[in-house]
Design an enzyme around this catalytic site. Structure first.
Site, PDB file in Angstrom:
ATOM      1  N   ASP A  82       0.851  -1.187   0.000  1.00 22.65           N
ATOM      2  CA  ASP A  82       0.000   0.000   0.000  1.00 22.65           C
ATOM      3  C   ASP A  82       0.891   1.243   0.000  1.00 22.65           C
ATOM      4  OD1 ASP A  82      -2.624   1.354   0.353  1.00 22.65           O
ATOM      5  OD2 ASP A  82      -1.711   1.988   2.235  1.00 22.65           O
ATOM      6  N   THR A 115      -3.221   5.527  -4.084  1.00 25.19           N
ATOM      7  CA  THR A 115      -2.124   6.290  -3.480  1.00 25.19           C
ATOM      8  C   THR A 115      -0.818   6.099  -4.247  1.00 25.19           C
ATOM      9  OG1 THR A 115      -1.808   4.426  -1.964  1.00 25.19           O
ATOM     10  CG2 THR A 115      -3.109   6.264  -1.173  1.00 25.19           C
ATOM     11  N   THR A 116      -0.574   4.883  -4.740  1.00 29.49           N
ATOM     12  CA  THR A 116       0.656   4.638  -5.502  1.00 29.49           C
ATOM     13  C   THR A 116       0.612   5.363  -6.837  1.00 29.49           C
ATOM     14  OG1 THR A 116       0.811   2.458  -4.460  1.00 29.49           O
ATOM     15  CG2 THR A 116       2.170   2.843  -6.389  1.00 29.49           C
ATOM     16  N   ASP A 452      -9.142  -0.146   1.841  1.00 24.36           N
ATOM     17  CA  ASP A 452      -9.150   0.461   0.516  1.00 24.36           C
ATOM     18  C   ASP A 452     -10.410   0.073  -0.254  1.00 24.36           C
ATOM     19  OD1 ASP A 452      -6.757   1.525   1.174  1.00 24.36           O
ATOM     20  OD2 ASP A 452      -5.542   0.408  -0.260  1.00 24.36           O
TER      21      ASP A 452
END
Length: 602
Positions: A82, A115-116, A452
Protein backbone atom coordinates in the site's frame (compact mmCIF):
# COMPACT_ATOMS: atom_id res chain seq x y z
CA UNK A 1 24.39 33.95 -9.71
CA UNK A 2 27.45 35.54 -8.08
CA UNK A 3 30.11 33.01 -7.14
CA UNK A 4 31.65 33.02 -3.63
CA UNK A 5 35.18 33.75 -4.92
CA UNK A 6 33.86 36.89 -6.61
CA UNK A 7 32.45 38.11 -3.30
CA UNK A 8 35.82 37.59 -1.62
CA UNK A 9 37.81 39.40 -4.34
CA UNK A 10 39.04 42.99 -3.60
CA UNK A 11 36.80 45.77 -4.91
CA UNK A 12 39.48 47.07 -7.34
CA UNK A 13 39.95 43.66 -8.96
CA UNK A 14 36.18 43.31 -9.32
CA UNK A 15 36.08 46.59 -11.29
CA UNK A 16 38.89 45.37 -13.51
CA UNK A 17 37.05 42.14 -14.22
CA UNK A 18 34.40 44.08 -16.14
CA UNK A 19 31.52 42.45 -14.18
CA UNK A 20 28.93 44.30 -12.14
CA UNK A 21 29.96 44.41 -8.50
CA UNK A 22 27.67 42.72 -5.99
CA UNK A 23 26.87 44.52 -2.73
CA UNK A 24 28.68 43.34 0.36
CA UNK A 25 26.19 41.20 2.37
CA UNK A 26 27.59 42.39 5.69
CA UNK A 27 27.21 46.09 4.78
CA UNK A 28 23.65 45.74 3.46
CA UNK A 29 22.41 43.71 6.40
CA UNK A 30 21.14 40.95 4.06
CA UNK A 31 23.49 38.28 5.31
CA UNK A 32 21.72 34.88 5.52
CA UNK A 33 22.85 32.64 8.34
CA UNK A 34 22.63 29.42 6.37
CA UNK A 35 23.10 27.75 3.01
CA UNK A 36 21.37 28.89 -0.16
CA UNK A 37 20.68 27.06 -3.41
CA UNK A 38 19.08 28.78 -6.37
CA UNK A 39 17.92 28.14 -9.91
CA UNK A 40 18.38 24.84 -11.63
CA UNK A 41 20.34 23.30 -8.74
CA UNK A 42 17.21 23.42 -6.55
CA UNK A 43 14.96 21.96 -9.26
CA UNK A 44 17.34 19.10 -9.97
CA UNK A 45 17.57 18.30 -6.25
CA UNK A 46 13.78 18.41 -5.82
CA UNK A 47 13.11 16.24 -8.85
CA UNK A 48 15.79 13.72 -7.84
CA UNK A 49 14.25 13.42 -4.36
CA UNK A 50 10.72 13.04 -5.79
CA UNK A 51 11.87 10.34 -8.23
CA UNK A 52 13.62 8.49 -5.41
CA UNK A 53 10.34 8.37 -3.46
CA UNK A 54 8.35 7.27 -6.53
CA UNK A 55 10.85 4.52 -7.37
CA UNK A 56 10.28 2.99 -3.93
CA UNK A 57 6.57 2.39 -4.58
CA UNK A 58 6.66 1.97 -8.38
CA UNK A 59 7.14 -1.81 -8.34
CA UNK A 60 4.13 -2.26 -6.04
CA UNK A 61 1.63 -0.91 -8.61
CA UNK A 62 -0.88 -3.21 -10.24
CA UNK A 63 -2.37 -6.67 -9.72
CA UNK A 64 1.06 -8.30 -9.95
CA UNK A 65 2.94 -5.66 -7.93
CA UNK A 66 5.49 -6.69 -5.35
CA UNK A 67 5.47 -6.13 -1.59
CA UNK A 68 7.88 -4.08 0.53
CA UNK A 69 9.35 -5.12 3.87
CA UNK A 70 9.97 -2.24 6.25
CA UNK A 71 12.00 -2.86 9.43
CA UNK A 72 12.08 -0.10 12.05
CA UNK A 73 14.80 0.70 14.60
CA UNK A 74 13.49 -1.78 17.19
CA UNK A 75 13.10 -4.62 14.69
CA UNK A 76 9.33 -4.50 14.06
CA UNK A 77 8.50 -5.68 10.56
CA UNK A 78 5.86 -4.24 8.23
CA UNK A 79 5.09 -6.05 4.96
CA UNK A 80 2.79 -4.18 2.57
CA UNK A 81 2.35 -2.85 -0.94
CA UNK A 82 0.00 0.00 0.00
CA UNK A 83 1.64 3.21 -1.22
CA UNK A 84 0.41 5.46 1.60
CA UNK A 85 1.48 2.98 4.28
CA UNK A 86 4.96 2.58 2.77
CA UNK A 87 5.58 6.32 2.50
CA UNK A 88 4.10 7.02 5.94
CA UNK A 89 6.56 4.55 7.47
CA UNK A 90 9.60 6.17 5.83
CA UNK A 91 11.52 8.96 7.52
CA UNK A 92 11.71 11.36 4.58
CA UNK A 93 13.84 14.43 5.30
CA UNK A 94 13.93 16.19 1.92
CA UNK A 95 11.22 18.92 1.80
CA UNK A 96 10.19 18.17 -1.79
CA UNK A 97 9.98 14.45 -1.13
CA UNK A 98 7.79 15.15 1.90
CA UNK A 99 5.31 16.84 -0.45
CA UNK A 100 4.82 13.48 -2.20
CA UNK A 101 4.38 11.69 1.14
CA UNK A 102 1.69 14.22 2.10
CA UNK A 103 0.18 13.75 -1.35
CA UNK A 104 -0.20 10.00 -0.80
CA UNK A 105 -1.76 10.60 2.63
CA UNK A 106 -4.21 13.12 1.12
CA UNK A 107 -5.27 10.66 -1.56
CA UNK A 108 -5.72 8.00 1.13
CA UNK A 109 -7.96 10.30 3.19
CA UNK A 110 -10.00 11.66 0.29
CA UNK A 111 -10.48 8.52 -1.79
CA UNK A 112 -8.87 5.61 0.05
CA UNK A 113 -7.29 4.06 -3.03
CA UNK A 114 -4.89 5.09 -5.80
CA UNK A 115 -2.12 6.29 -3.48
CA UNK A 116 0.66 4.64 -5.50
CA UNK A 117 -0.67 5.94 -8.83
CA UNK A 118 -0.86 9.54 -7.67
CA UNK A 119 2.79 9.53 -6.49
CA UNK A 120 4.03 7.97 -9.75
CA UNK A 121 2.13 10.49 -11.92
CA UNK A 122 3.35 13.44 -9.83
CA UNK A 123 7.00 12.34 -10.08
CA UNK A 124 6.72 11.82 -13.86
CA UNK A 125 5.22 15.28 -14.30
CA UNK A 126 8.08 16.70 -12.25
CA UNK A 127 10.71 14.89 -14.31
CA UNK A 128 9.26 16.08 -17.61
CA UNK A 129 8.77 19.59 -16.28
CA UNK A 130 12.44 19.73 -15.27
CA UNK A 131 13.46 18.57 -18.75
CA UNK A 132 11.37 21.37 -20.27
CA UNK A 133 13.10 23.92 -18.02
CA UNK A 134 16.45 22.61 -19.23
CA UNK A 135 15.19 23.04 -22.81
CA UNK A 136 14.58 26.73 -22.16
CA UNK A 137 10.85 26.76 -21.30
CA UNK A 138 10.06 29.08 -18.39
CA UNK A 139 8.51 27.43 -15.29
CA UNK A 140 5.53 29.81 -15.50
CA UNK A 141 4.73 28.50 -18.99
CA UNK A 142 5.02 24.91 -17.76
CA UNK A 143 2.66 25.60 -14.85
CA UNK A 144 0.14 27.25 -17.17
CA UNK A 145 0.36 24.31 -19.59
CA UNK A 146 -0.11 21.76 -16.81
CA UNK A 147 -3.21 23.57 -15.57
CA UNK A 148 -4.68 23.70 -19.09
CA UNK A 149 -3.95 20.01 -19.61
CA UNK A 150 -5.54 19.11 -16.26
CA UNK A 151 -8.69 21.09 -17.08
CA UNK A 152 -8.99 19.41 -20.50
CA UNK A 153 -8.31 15.95 -19.02
CA UNK A 154 -10.94 16.25 -16.28
CA UNK A 155 -13.46 17.58 -18.79
CA UNK A 156 -12.80 14.63 -21.13
CA UNK A 157 -13.16 12.08 -18.31
CA UNK A 158 -16.53 13.54 -17.29
CA UNK A 159 -17.88 13.74 -20.82
CA UNK A 160 -16.52 10.56 -22.41
CA UNK A 161 -15.10 8.13 -19.86
CA UNK A 162 -17.54 8.27 -16.95
CA UNK A 163 -20.27 5.64 -16.85
CA UNK A 164 -23.27 6.84 -14.85
CA UNK A 165 -24.95 4.01 -12.99
CA UNK A 166 -28.08 5.48 -11.41
CA UNK A 167 -28.94 2.29 -9.54
CA UNK A 168 -25.68 0.50 -8.97
CA UNK A 169 -26.07 -3.24 -9.00
CA UNK A 170 -23.97 -5.45 -6.81
CA UNK A 171 -21.97 -6.67 -9.82
CA UNK A 172 -20.53 -3.18 -10.45
CA UNK A 173 -19.70 -2.68 -6.79
CA UNK A 174 -18.12 -6.11 -6.48
CA UNK A 175 -16.07 -5.45 -9.65
CA UNK A 176 -14.75 -2.18 -8.20
CA UNK A 177 -13.89 -3.81 -4.87
CA UNK A 178 -12.21 -6.72 -6.68
CA UNK A 179 -10.14 -4.29 -8.78
CA UNK A 180 -9.03 -2.43 -5.64
CA UNK A 181 -7.86 -5.56 -3.83
CA UNK A 182 -6.40 -7.31 -6.91
CA UNK A 183 -2.90 -6.09 -6.04
CA UNK A 184 -3.18 -6.93 -2.34
CA UNK A 185 -2.49 -10.07 -0.33
CA UNK A 186 -6.17 -11.08 -0.56
CA UNK A 187 -6.23 -10.71 -4.35
CA UNK A 188 -6.60 -14.47 -4.87
CA UNK A 189 -9.69 -14.51 -2.64
CA UNK A 190 -11.05 -11.25 -4.10
CA UNK A 191 -14.43 -12.81 -4.97
CA UNK A 192 -15.07 -13.60 -1.30
CA UNK A 193 -13.70 -10.37 0.18
CA UNK A 194 -15.28 -8.06 -2.42
CA UNK A 195 -18.72 -9.47 -1.54
CA UNK A 196 -17.85 -9.01 2.15
CA UNK A 197 -16.87 -5.36 1.56
CA UNK A 198 -20.02 -4.54 -0.42
CA UNK A 199 -22.31 -6.12 2.19
CA UNK A 200 -20.49 -4.26 5.00
CA UNK A 201 -20.81 -0.83 3.35
CA UNK A 202 -24.46 -1.36 2.43
CA UNK A 203 -25.27 -2.36 6.01
CA UNK A 204 -24.40 1.13 7.33
CA UNK A 205 -26.59 3.08 4.89
CA UNK A 206 -28.00 6.33 6.28
CA UNK A 207 -30.08 9.15 4.81
CA UNK A 208 -27.84 11.91 3.49
CA UNK A 209 -28.39 15.55 4.41
CA UNK A 210 -28.62 18.31 1.82
CA UNK A 211 -25.00 19.26 2.60
CA UNK A 212 -23.90 15.68 1.88
CA UNK A 213 -25.77 15.67 -1.44
CA UNK A 214 -24.17 18.97 -2.46
CA UNK A 215 -20.77 17.47 -1.64
CA UNK A 216 -21.40 14.39 -3.80
CA UNK A 217 -22.46 16.50 -6.76
CA UNK A 218 -19.50 18.86 -6.31
CA UNK A 219 -17.22 15.85 -6.72
CA UNK A 220 -18.74 15.20 -10.12
CA UNK A 221 -19.12 18.79 -11.30
CA UNK A 222 -17.63 22.25 -10.92
CA UNK A 223 -18.92 25.70 -10.22
CA UNK A 224 -22.56 26.65 -10.76
CA UNK A 225 -23.37 23.41 -12.56
CA UNK A 226 -22.51 21.45 -9.42
CA UNK A 227 -24.87 23.53 -7.28
CA UNK A 228 -27.66 23.25 -9.84
CA UNK A 229 -27.15 19.52 -10.08
CA UNK A 230 -27.14 19.25 -6.29
CA UNK A 231 -30.44 21.12 -6.05
CA UNK A 232 -31.96 18.98 -8.79
CA UNK A 233 -30.72 15.76 -7.22
CA UNK A 234 -32.00 16.81 -3.81
CA UNK A 235 -35.47 17.37 -5.27
CA UNK A 236 -35.60 14.11 -7.22
CA UNK A 237 -34.96 11.37 -4.71
CA UNK A 238 -33.41 10.54 -1.38
CA UNK A 239 -29.65 10.14 -1.41
CA UNK A 240 -27.72 8.11 1.12
CA UNK A 241 -24.38 8.19 2.88
CA UNK A 242 -22.25 5.34 4.13
CA UNK A 243 -20.09 6.24 7.18
CA UNK A 244 -17.15 3.85 7.28
CA UNK A 245 -16.56 4.72 10.93
CA UNK A 246 -19.58 2.50 11.71
CA UNK A 247 -17.76 -0.53 10.27
CA UNK A 248 -15.59 -2.11 12.95
CA UNK A 249 -12.77 -4.41 11.84
CA UNK A 250 -11.49 -6.97 14.36
CA UNK A 251 -8.44 -9.18 13.79
CA UNK A 252 -8.22 -12.66 15.31
CA UNK A 253 -5.38 -15.17 14.88
CA UNK A 254 -6.14 -18.63 13.63
CA UNK A 255 -7.98 -20.38 10.77
CA UNK A 256 -7.73 -19.27 7.14
CA UNK A 257 -8.57 -15.88 5.65
CA UNK A 258 -11.62 -17.44 3.91
CA UNK A 259 -13.20 -17.96 7.34
CA UNK A 260 -13.43 -14.22 7.96
CA UNK A 261 -17.00 -13.15 8.60
CA UNK A 262 -19.35 -10.16 8.66
CA UNK A 263 -21.68 -9.57 11.60
CA UNK A 264 -24.45 -7.67 9.82
CA UNK A 265 -26.24 -5.24 12.12
CA UNK A 266 -24.06 -6.36 15.00
CA UNK A 267 -20.89 -5.42 16.79
CA UNK A 268 -17.95 -7.36 18.19
CA UNK A 269 -15.61 -6.23 20.96
CA UNK A 270 -12.23 -7.65 21.89
CA UNK A 271 -13.37 -7.99 25.51
CA UNK A 272 -14.26 -10.80 27.91
CA UNK A 273 -16.36 -11.20 31.04
CA UNK A 274 -14.68 -9.79 34.15
CA UNK A 275 -15.66 -12.85 36.23
CA UNK A 276 -16.45 -16.47 35.45
CA UNK A 277 -19.67 -16.36 37.47
CA UNK A 278 -21.26 -13.94 34.99
CA UNK A 279 -23.57 -15.29 32.27
CA UNK A 280 -22.15 -15.84 28.78
CA UNK A 281 -25.40 -14.93 27.03
CA UNK A 282 -28.22 -12.41 27.60
CA UNK A 283 -31.17 -11.71 25.31
CA UNK A 284 -34.19 -9.44 25.17
CA UNK A 285 -37.27 -10.43 27.15
CA UNK A 286 -40.90 -9.34 26.73
CA UNK A 287 -39.95 -7.34 23.65
CA UNK A 288 -37.61 -5.09 25.66
CA UNK A 289 -34.11 -4.73 24.19
CA UNK A 290 -31.00 -5.65 26.14
CA UNK A 291 -29.66 -2.50 27.80
CA UNK A 292 -25.95 -1.76 27.36
CA UNK A 293 -24.24 0.69 29.73
CA UNK A 294 -21.02 2.15 28.29
CA UNK A 295 -18.89 3.81 30.96
CA UNK A 296 -15.65 5.78 30.86
CA UNK A 297 -14.98 5.63 34.61
CA UNK A 298 -13.76 3.31 37.34
CA UNK A 299 -16.15 0.87 38.96
CA UNK A 300 -14.21 0.41 42.15
CA UNK A 301 -14.74 0.80 45.87
CA UNK A 302 -15.24 4.44 46.77
CA UNK A 303 -12.21 6.13 48.32
CA UNK A 304 -11.71 9.53 49.84
CA UNK A 305 -10.20 12.16 47.58
CA UNK A 306 -6.60 13.29 47.84
CA UNK A 307 -5.99 15.72 50.69
CA UNK A 308 -9.17 14.79 52.61
CA UNK A 309 -8.57 14.12 56.30
CA UNK A 310 -11.03 12.32 58.57
CA UNK A 311 -10.33 12.58 62.29
CA UNK A 312 -11.85 9.62 64.15
CA UNK A 313 -12.10 9.62 67.97
CA UNK A 314 -13.93 6.32 68.33
CA UNK A 315 -12.32 3.26 66.65
CA UNK A 316 -15.80 1.84 65.95
CA UNK A 317 -16.38 4.69 63.51
CA UNK A 318 -13.67 3.28 61.22
CA UNK A 319 -15.86 0.28 60.49
CA UNK A 320 -18.79 2.59 59.77
CA UNK A 321 -16.64 4.57 57.32
CA UNK A 322 -15.62 1.38 55.51
CA UNK A 323 -19.24 0.22 55.44
CA UNK A 324 -20.36 3.56 54.01
CA UNK A 325 -17.68 3.35 51.29
CA UNK A 326 -19.05 -0.05 50.33
CA UNK A 327 -22.62 1.28 50.42
CA UNK A 328 -21.71 4.17 48.07
CA UNK A 329 -20.28 1.65 45.58
CA UNK A 330 -23.36 -0.56 45.96
CA UNK A 331 -25.67 2.41 45.35
CA UNK A 332 -23.81 3.28 42.14
CA UNK A 333 -24.11 -0.29 40.86
CA UNK A 334 -27.78 -0.41 41.89
CA UNK A 335 -28.55 2.76 39.92
CA UNK A 336 -26.96 1.28 36.78
CA UNK A 337 -28.88 -1.98 37.23
CA UNK A 338 -32.18 -0.22 37.98
CA UNK A 339 -31.83 1.78 34.75
CA UNK A 340 -32.19 -1.54 32.92
CA UNK A 341 -28.58 -2.44 32.06
CA UNK A 342 -27.92 -6.09 31.28
CA UNK A 343 -24.43 -5.51 29.85
CA UNK A 344 -21.90 -3.11 31.42
CA UNK A 345 -18.75 -2.10 29.53
CA UNK A 346 -16.12 0.23 30.96
CA UNK A 347 -12.79 1.58 29.75
CA UNK A 348 -11.40 1.51 33.31
CA UNK A 349 -11.13 -1.12 36.03
CA UNK A 350 -13.75 -3.12 37.97
CA UNK A 351 -12.81 -4.41 41.42
CA UNK A 352 -14.00 -7.57 43.17
CA UNK A 353 -16.67 -5.78 45.19
CA UNK A 354 -18.43 -4.47 42.07
CA UNK A 355 -18.04 -7.83 40.32
CA UNK A 356 -19.87 -9.47 43.22
CA UNK A 357 -22.91 -7.23 42.71
CA UNK A 358 -22.89 -7.79 38.92
CA UNK A 359 -22.64 -11.59 39.32
CA UNK A 360 -25.56 -11.57 41.76
CA UNK A 361 -27.65 -9.54 39.30
CA UNK A 362 -26.79 -11.83 36.34
CA UNK A 363 -25.14 -9.06 34.32
CA UNK A 364 -22.27 -9.34 31.82
CA UNK A 365 -19.52 -6.88 32.70
CA UNK A 366 -16.30 -6.27 30.71
CA UNK A 367 -13.45 -3.99 31.74
CA UNK A 368 -10.51 -2.26 30.00
CA UNK A 369 -12.47 -1.84 26.76
CA UNK A 370 -11.07 0.36 24.01
CA UNK A 371 -12.57 3.86 24.18
CA UNK A 372 -12.89 4.19 20.40
CA UNK A 373 -14.70 0.85 20.24
CA UNK A 374 -17.17 2.03 22.88
CA UNK A 375 -17.84 5.22 20.92
CA UNK A 376 -18.61 3.13 17.83
CA UNK A 377 -20.83 0.80 19.87
CA UNK A 378 -22.67 3.79 21.37
CA UNK A 379 -23.43 5.09 17.87
CA UNK A 380 -24.49 1.62 16.72
CA UNK A 381 -26.80 0.93 19.67
CA UNK A 382 -28.22 4.43 20.09
CA UNK A 383 -26.61 4.99 23.49
CA UNK A 384 -24.03 7.35 24.97
CA UNK A 385 -20.69 6.88 26.70
CA UNK A 386 -21.09 8.01 30.34
CA UNK A 387 -18.08 9.69 31.92
CA UNK A 388 -19.63 10.58 35.31
CA UNK A 389 -22.78 9.81 37.27
CA UNK A 390 -22.93 13.27 38.89
CA UNK A 391 -26.04 15.32 38.07
CA UNK A 392 -26.79 19.06 38.22
CA UNK A 393 -28.04 18.82 41.84
CA UNK A 394 -24.76 17.40 43.09
CA UNK A 395 -26.14 13.89 43.53
CA UNK A 396 -25.38 10.74 41.59
CA UNK A 397 -27.82 9.21 39.11
CA UNK A 398 -27.79 7.14 35.94
CA UNK A 399 -30.02 8.22 33.05
CA UNK A 400 -31.71 5.30 31.29
CA UNK A 401 -31.54 7.23 27.99
CA UNK A 402 -27.77 6.65 27.98
CA UNK A 403 -28.29 2.91 27.56
CA UNK A 404 -27.78 1.35 24.16
CA UNK A 405 -30.12 -1.34 22.90
CA UNK A 406 -29.62 -4.70 21.18
CA UNK A 407 -31.39 -8.04 20.73
CA UNK A 408 -28.75 -10.16 22.44
CA UNK A 409 -25.16 -10.24 23.66
CA UNK A 410 -22.95 -13.31 23.81
CA UNK A 411 -19.35 -14.16 24.67
CA UNK A 412 -17.86 -16.20 21.81
CA UNK A 413 -14.51 -17.98 21.73
CA UNK A 414 -12.46 -16.84 18.72
CA UNK A 415 -9.01 -18.30 18.22
CA UNK A 416 -6.99 -18.11 21.43
CA UNK A 417 -9.31 -15.74 23.26
CA UNK A 418 -12.89 -14.58 23.69
CA UNK A 419 -14.86 -11.77 22.11
CA UNK A 420 -18.13 -10.14 23.07
CA UNK A 421 -20.67 -10.21 20.22
CA UNK A 422 -23.62 -7.79 20.25
CA UNK A 423 -26.43 -8.74 17.83
CA UNK A 424 -29.32 -6.66 16.51
CA UNK A 425 -28.07 -3.16 17.36
CA UNK A 426 -30.90 -0.62 17.64
CA UNK A 427 -28.94 2.47 16.53
CA UNK A 428 -28.06 3.90 13.11
CA UNK A 429 -26.58 0.71 11.76
CA UNK A 430 -23.31 -0.98 12.48
CA UNK A 431 -21.34 -3.91 11.21
CA UNK A 432 -18.25 -5.73 12.33
CA UNK A 433 -15.87 -7.65 10.10
CA UNK A 434 -13.90 -10.33 11.93
CA UNK A 435 -10.72 -11.11 9.99
CA UNK A 436 -8.99 -14.46 10.47
CA UNK A 437 -5.41 -15.12 9.44
CA UNK A 438 -2.21 -16.97 10.20
CA UNK A 439 -0.18 -14.16 11.79
CA UNK A 440 -0.12 -10.48 12.66
CA UNK A 441 1.56 -9.37 9.42
CA UNK A 442 -1.07 -11.05 7.28
CA UNK A 443 -3.94 -9.66 9.36
CA UNK A 444 -2.56 -6.11 9.19
CA UNK A 445 -2.20 -6.27 5.41
CA UNK A 446 -5.69 -7.76 5.06
CA UNK A 447 -7.02 -4.87 7.15
CA UNK A 448 -5.33 -2.28 4.88
CA UNK A 449 -6.57 -4.01 1.72
CA UNK A 450 -10.11 -4.24 3.03
CA UNK A 451 -10.06 -0.58 4.08
CA UNK A 452 -9.15 0.46 0.52
CA UNK A 453 -11.97 -1.65 -0.90
CA UNK A 454 -14.49 -0.26 1.59
CA UNK A 455 -13.51 3.29 0.57
CA UNK A 456 -13.91 2.44 -3.13
CA UNK A 457 -17.38 0.94 -2.61
CA UNK A 458 -18.42 3.93 -0.49
CA UNK A 459 -17.29 6.40 -3.17
CA UNK A 460 -19.10 4.50 -5.92
CA UNK A 461 -22.34 4.30 -3.96
CA UNK A 462 -22.24 8.01 -3.13
CA UNK A 463 -21.21 9.32 -6.57
CA UNK A 464 -22.91 6.68 -8.80
CA UNK A 465 -20.11 6.94 -11.38
CA UNK A 466 -17.26 4.70 -12.49
CA UNK A 467 -14.47 4.61 -15.10
CA UNK A 468 -12.59 1.66 -16.62
CA UNK A 469 -9.27 0.77 -15.01
CA UNK A 470 -6.16 -1.04 -16.19
CA UNK A 471 -4.61 2.00 -17.89
CA UNK A 472 -7.70 2.68 -20.08
CA UNK A 473 -8.34 6.20 -18.77
CA UNK A 474 -4.66 7.22 -18.97
CA UNK A 475 -4.25 5.94 -22.56
CA UNK A 476 -7.45 7.68 -23.70
CA UNK A 477 -6.36 10.94 -22.05
CA UNK A 478 -2.89 10.69 -23.61
CA UNK A 479 -4.34 10.43 -27.14
CA UNK A 480 -6.91 13.16 -26.48
CA UNK A 481 -4.39 15.61 -24.99
CA UNK A 482 -2.00 15.03 -27.90
CA UNK A 483 -4.73 16.14 -30.29
CA UNK A 484 -5.74 18.97 -27.97
CA UNK A 485 -2.16 20.26 -27.83
CA UNK A 486 -2.12 20.70 -31.61
CA UNK A 487 -4.98 23.21 -31.31
CA UNK A 488 -2.96 25.42 -28.93
CA UNK A 489 -1.02 28.07 -30.83
CA UNK A 490 1.30 29.01 -27.98
CA UNK A 491 4.30 27.73 -26.06
CA UNK A 492 2.01 25.64 -23.85
CA UNK A 493 1.61 23.21 -26.77
CA UNK A 494 4.86 21.42 -25.94
CA UNK A 495 3.96 21.32 -22.24
CA UNK A 496 0.56 19.71 -22.87
CA UNK A 497 2.21 17.10 -25.10
CA UNK A 498 4.62 16.27 -22.27
CA UNK A 499 1.66 16.03 -19.88
CA UNK A 500 0.00 13.57 -22.28
CA UNK A 501 3.15 11.44 -22.42
CA UNK A 502 3.53 11.57 -18.63
CA UNK A 503 0.13 9.90 -18.12
CA UNK A 504 1.42 6.84 -19.99
CA UNK A 505 3.68 6.09 -17.02
CA UNK A 506 0.75 4.19 -15.42
CA UNK A 507 0.17 1.62 -18.24
CA UNK A 508 3.96 1.36 -18.74
CA UNK A 509 4.55 0.61 -15.05
CA UNK A 510 1.68 -1.87 -15.00
CA UNK A 511 3.21 -3.70 -17.97
CA UNK A 512 6.73 -3.75 -16.55
CA UNK A 513 5.50 -5.07 -13.18
CA UNK A 514 3.64 -7.84 -15.03
CA UNK A 515 6.86 -8.84 -16.85
CA UNK A 516 5.42 -7.74 -20.22
CA UNK A 517 6.86 -5.72 -23.09
CA UNK A 518 5.73 -2.24 -22.03
CA UNK A 519 6.66 -0.52 -25.32
CA UNK A 520 4.61 -2.90 -27.45
CA UNK A 521 1.58 -3.11 -25.15
CA UNK A 522 1.33 0.67 -24.65
CA UNK A 523 1.78 1.31 -28.40
CA UNK A 524 -1.06 -1.11 -29.20
CA UNK A 525 -3.24 0.46 -26.51
CA UNK A 526 -2.65 3.99 -27.85
CA UNK A 527 -3.37 2.79 -31.37
CA UNK A 528 -6.76 1.36 -30.35
CA UNK A 529 -7.74 4.57 -28.54
CA UNK A 530 -6.51 6.81 -31.38
CA UNK A 531 -8.58 4.92 -33.97
CA UNK A 532 -11.61 5.10 -31.71
CA UNK A 533 -11.28 8.84 -31.02
CA UNK A 534 -10.62 9.70 -34.67
CA UNK A 535 -13.60 7.63 -35.84
CA UNK A 536 -11.64 5.48 -38.28
CA UNK A 537 -13.30 2.59 -40.06
CA UNK A 538 -13.17 -0.72 -38.26
CA UNK A 539 -12.62 0.96 -34.88
CA UNK A 540 -14.33 -0.63 -31.90
CA UNK A 541 -17.24 1.45 -30.60
CA UNK A 542 -16.07 0.69 -27.06
CA UNK A 543 -12.47 1.67 -27.83
CA UNK A 544 -12.44 4.26 -25.04
CA UNK A 545 -12.93 1.46 -22.49
CA UNK A 546 -10.00 -0.61 -23.78
CA UNK A 547 -7.27 -1.31 -21.23
CA UNK A 548 -4.56 -3.81 -20.37
CA UNK A 549 -5.05 -7.47 -19.53
CA UNK A 550 -1.85 -8.09 -17.59
CA UNK A 551 -2.40 -11.82 -17.16
CA UNK A 552 -2.54 -12.57 -20.91
CA UNK A 553 -0.52 -9.55 -22.01
CA UNK A 554 -3.29 -8.30 -24.33
CA UNK A 555 -5.77 -5.45 -24.86
CA UNK A 556 -9.38 -5.91 -23.77
CA UNK A 557 -12.58 -4.02 -22.89
CA UNK A 558 -11.99 -3.46 -19.18
CA UNK A 559 -15.50 -2.14 -18.57
CA UNK A 560 -16.96 -5.44 -19.78
CA UNK A 561 -14.25 -7.36 -17.91
CA UNK A 562 -15.24 -5.69 -14.63
CA UNK A 563 -11.96 -3.78 -14.10
CA UNK A 564 -13.47 -0.52 -12.91
CA UNK A 565 -12.82 2.16 -10.27
CA UNK A 566 -14.71 5.22 -8.98
CA UNK A 567 -14.55 8.22 -11.31
CA UNK A 568 -13.79 10.46 -8.35
CA UNK A 569 -10.64 8.41 -7.66
CA UNK A 570 -9.24 9.06 -11.15
CA UNK A 571 -10.18 12.74 -11.18
CA UNK A 572 -8.74 13.45 -7.75
CA UNK A 573 -5.55 11.53 -8.60
CA UNK A 574 -4.94 13.81 -11.58
CA UNK A 575 -5.75 16.96 -9.64
CA UNK A 576 -3.61 16.09 -6.62
CA UNK A 577 -0.65 14.93 -8.75
CA UNK A 578 -0.75 18.05 -10.95
CA UNK A 579 -0.99 20.41 -7.99
CA UNK A 580 1.90 18.68 -6.23
CA UNK A 581 4.08 18.88 -9.37
CA UNK A 582 3.22 22.57 -9.80
CA UNK A 583 4.00 23.28 -6.14
CA UNK A 584 7.49 21.81 -6.47
CA UNK A 585 8.21 23.32 -9.92
CA UNK A 586 7.45 26.82 -8.58
CA UNK A 587 10.40 26.56 -6.19
CA UNK A 588 13.58 28.22 -7.49
CA UNK A 589 15.30 29.07 -4.21
CA UNK A 590 16.09 27.00 -1.14
CA UNK A 591 17.53 28.46 2.03
CA UNK A 592 18.62 26.08 4.79
CA UNK A 593 19.04 28.10 7.99
CA UNK A 594 21.71 27.30 10.54
CA UNK A 595 20.81 26.42 14.08
CA UNK A 596 22.36 28.05 17.17
CA UNK A 597 25.50 25.92 16.81
CA UNK A 598 26.02 27.02 13.22
CA UNK A 599 24.98 23.68 11.66
CA UNK A 600 22.53 23.64 8.76
CA UNK A 601 19.09 22.37 9.70
CA UNK A 602 17.58 19.90 7.28
Amino acid sequence: MVTPDLLLRPRSSRRRSGKMSAPNPASTGLFINGQRETGQDVRVGNVTAALAVANIVKTSLGPVGLDKMLVDDIGDVLITNDGATILKSLEVEHPAARVLVDLANLQDQEVGDGTTSVVIIASELLRRGNDLVKAGIHPTTIISGYRSALKAAVSYIKKEMVVNVSELGDEHLISAARTSMSSKIIGKESDFFSKLAVDAVKSVKMNATSADVAGYEAMGGTGDNAHAAAAAAAGKKQRYKYPLSAIHILKAHGKSSMESSLIDGGFALAATRAAQGMPTFVESTDGKPVGIAMLDMNLQRHRMGMGVQVIVKDPKEIENIKKREMDITKERIRKIIDAGAKVVLTTKGVDDLCMKYFVEAGIICARRCNREDLKRLAKATGGRVVTTMADMEGNESFDGDCLGGCDSAREVRIGDGEMLYVYGCKGHGASTIVLRGANEYMLDEMDRALHDSLCVVKRMLESNTLVPGGGAAEAALSVYLDDYANTIGAREQMVIQEYADALLVIPKTLSVNAARDASELVARLRSVHARGQHGEEGADENAKYMGLDLVDGSIRDNLAAGVVEPAISKIKSLRFATEAAITILRIDDRITLNDAKGLAQQ
